[in-house]
Enzyme design. Structure first.
Site, short mmCIF file in Angstrom:
data_model
loop_
_atom_site.label_atom_id
_atom_site.label_comp_id
_atom_site.label_asym_id
_atom_site.label_seq_id
_atom_site.Cartn_x
_atom_site.Cartn_y
_atom_site.Cartn_z
N SER A 141 -13.97 -12.19 -1.12
CA SER A 141 -14.52 -12.36 0.22
C SER A 141 -16.03 -12.53 0.10
O SER A 141 -16.66 -11.94 -0.77
CB SER A 141 -14.19 -11.12 1.06
OG SER A 141 -15.12 -10.99 2.11
N LYS B 44 -12.84 -7.02 -1.77
CA LYS B 44 -11.62 -7.78 -1.48
C LYS B 44 -11.12 -8.61 -2.66
O LYS B 44 -11.87 -9.20 -3.40
CB LYS B 44 -11.86 -8.73 -0.29
CG LYS B 44 -11.95 -8.07 1.05
CD LYS B 44 -10.71 -7.28 1.44
CE LYS B 44 -9.56 -8.16 1.83
NZ LYS B 44 -9.80 -8.90 3.06
N GLU C 109 -0.95 -17.35 0.31
CA GLU C 109 -1.21 -17.65 1.73
C GLU C 109 -1.27 -19.16 1.96
O GLU C 109 -0.74 -19.67 2.95
CB GLU C 109 -2.50 -17.00 2.19
CG GLU C 109 -2.41 -15.48 2.26
CD GLU C 109 -3.77 -14.86 2.47
OE1 GLU C 109 -4.31 -14.96 3.57
OE2 GLU C 109 -4.31 -14.28 1.50
N HIS D 234 16.00 -6.00 6.92
CA HIS D 234 15.10 -5.72 8.07
C HIS D 234 13.74 -5.20 7.60
O HIS D 234 13.08 -4.48 8.34
CB HIS D 234 15.73 -4.71 9.03
CG HIS D 234 17.15 -5.03 9.40
ND1 HIS D 234 17.51 -5.73 10.52
CD2 HIS D 234 18.31 -4.75 8.76
CE1 HIS D 234 18.82 -5.87 10.56
NE2 HIS D 234 19.34 -5.28 9.51
#
Ligand code: ARG
Length: 466
Positions: free
Chosen positions: A278, A284, A291, A157
């Site tokens: 970024s 970043k 992804e 979980h």
């Protein structure tokens, strides 16, 4: 209109919109090596069977060899206005060797031709994918071996559950990927049959030697029933389903890379070469490979869906709907082929944050089950032990400490059976080491699993060569 192979019975030019709509050259031209190989095998067989003369057979072989050479070198460009790759190569052959070229299609239809090209192309690409997947599995096992003693929390979980080792965690992915490789090889064996000679749908009245062409093209056998041979696309569905499953695994793993590389987890630092930045936020460092893998899995799952929905209403045998098999299948193959090396590189260069992982395992009561088990060994029924430990967890939660931080008298107020040996039972390293059943997280069990996985990988590689 002369350029159409089938123009004879038509009295009008095809409408420009239909020409554009019907055309598959933009995507099926990638099968030119397979189309030429198929035509060479067919022509050699026609000559051997006396259906065409030896001279015509030789002219065809030479013509096709020169087309292959010129396509490979770029000296011959694919005509984007040709109907499909089969039409283009046959027309080019006739241009080069005249009358002999016009005899190539004797006893053949584009229906068995396209099925043969497609199957052959998929066979070739599946070998490349197997190789890339083998690299990823090897790298996973390599990392698992290095991290066989690294402790981290295992989750259910997404809540900290019990401590495990990173080697154990990585081996879980190695198992999934090994099954994918297994399925890929299984796919090859099941679909290793040649449709050539099935004709449009009902074979031929010429004495075609189907065994000869099948073996010349490297197929293990002939795809016998001619209706099935030209109408079947199970092999595309099956391959894309194997690829979809592989991407599903990589997508789940990617989700972990995204989470783990966040500052919130910080279980892993991705190498600069496998991260991106970024355009606006200078600080970043983004896990784009993970992804994109998670995102691109959607394309492959979508391709599987496209193929199944496309096929479900098609009566026997060939129908033009089947032309839609290619873009979906090719996209799935290209996506997986692009994904695997990037993913393997990301994994190989990942910098595991061992201290953060261990600290996370030490918090969150991952040793609570072991305290309950300790009480069971002292004679309590498990359900009572569970209740007592739950009570102690509640106390620790309010005091912001771990179970091992309670003093012996504090522990004994919850249960008088607790003795000084309890601290050993709560020790992270010991409780991982003790979970040494086959498949467990203990370093010894992980190393044994890695050996077994390496053995299976070797067997799969050996059986692929047979
Ligand atoms: N381009 C077609 C395909 O990919 C080739 C087969 C055409 N056959 C036919 N009967 N029209 O399916």
């Amino acid at each position: 209109m002369e350029d159409k192979l089938w123009a004879g019975r038509f009295s009008k030019e095809t409408a420009a919109a239909v020409d554009r709509y019907n055309r598959s050259i933009a995507y099926d031209s990638r099968m030119y090596p397979e189309d030429i190989a198929g035509s060479m095998a067919h022509a050699a067989m026609l000559a051997k069977q006396g259906v065409i003369s030896t001279e015509d057979g030789q002219a065809i072989q030479q013509g096709l060899a020169s087309i292959l050479k010129d396509l490979d070198s770029g000296a011959l460009a694919i005509d984007p206005e040709a109907e499909d790759i089969h039409t283009f190569i046959e027309s080019e052959l006739t241009r080069r060797v005249q009358a002999a070229g016009k005899r190539l299609h004797t006893g053949r239809s584009r229906n068995d031709q396209v099925a043969t090209d497609f199957k052959l192309y998929l066979k070739h690409r599946s070998v490349d994918i197997s190789r890339l997947l083998t690299d990823l599995i090897s790298e996973t096992l390599n990392q698992a071996q290095k991290e066989s003693r690294t402790i981290l929390p295992g989750y259910t979980h997404l809540q900290r559950a019990q401590p495990i080792t990173l080697g154990h965690h990585l081996c879980a992915y190695a198992h999934m990927l090994l099954r994918d490789l297994w399925r890929l090889q299984d796919w090859t064996k099941r679909n290793d049959s040649c449709p050539l000679g099935a004709g449009a749908l009902a074979t031929s009245t010429y004495p075609l030697d189907r065994e000869m062409t099948a073996h010349a093209l490297g197929f293990a056998r002939v795809a016998t029933n001619s209706l099935d041979a030209v109408g079947d696309r199970d092999y595309a569905v099956e391959l894309v389903s194997v690829l979809a499953m592989l991407m599903l695994h990589l997508s789940r793993w990617s989700e972990e890379f995204v989470l783990w590389s966040s500052q919130e987890f910080h279980f892993v630092e991705l190498d600069d070469a496998y991260s991106t930045g970024s355009s606006i936020m200078p600080q970043k460092k983004n896990p784009d490979v993970a992804e994109l893998t998670r995102g691109k899995s959607a394309r492959v799952i979508g391709s599987l869906n496209t193929l199944m929905v496309m096929l479900k209403g098609i009566p026997l045998a060939y129908n033009k709907d089947l032309q839609e098999d290619k873009e979906a299948t090719f996209d799935a193959i290209d996506t997986v082929t692009a994904c695997l090396p990037a993913f393997t590189g990301m994994l190989a260069t990942a910098i595991w944050q061992r201290d953060t992982m261990r600290a996370a395992a030490a918090r969150g009561f991952t040793n609570a089950t072991d305290l309950a088990d300790y009480l069971v060994k002292k004679g309590l029924p498990f359900r009572d032990a569970h209740h007592i430990v739950g009570h102690l967890v509640a106390i620790c939660s309010s005091r912001h400490c771990g179970l091992e931080d309670l003093s012996l008298p504090q522990l004994q107020t919850a249960c008088s059976l607790i003795g000084p040996d309890v601290y050993q039972a709560l020790d992270l390293q010991q409780l991982v080491d003790k979970r040494n059943l086959p498949g467990g997280p203990a370093p010894a069990a992980v190393l044994a699993d890695i050996q077994a996985l390496k053995q299976q990988l070797k067997q799969l590689q050996a059986s692929a060569l047979n």
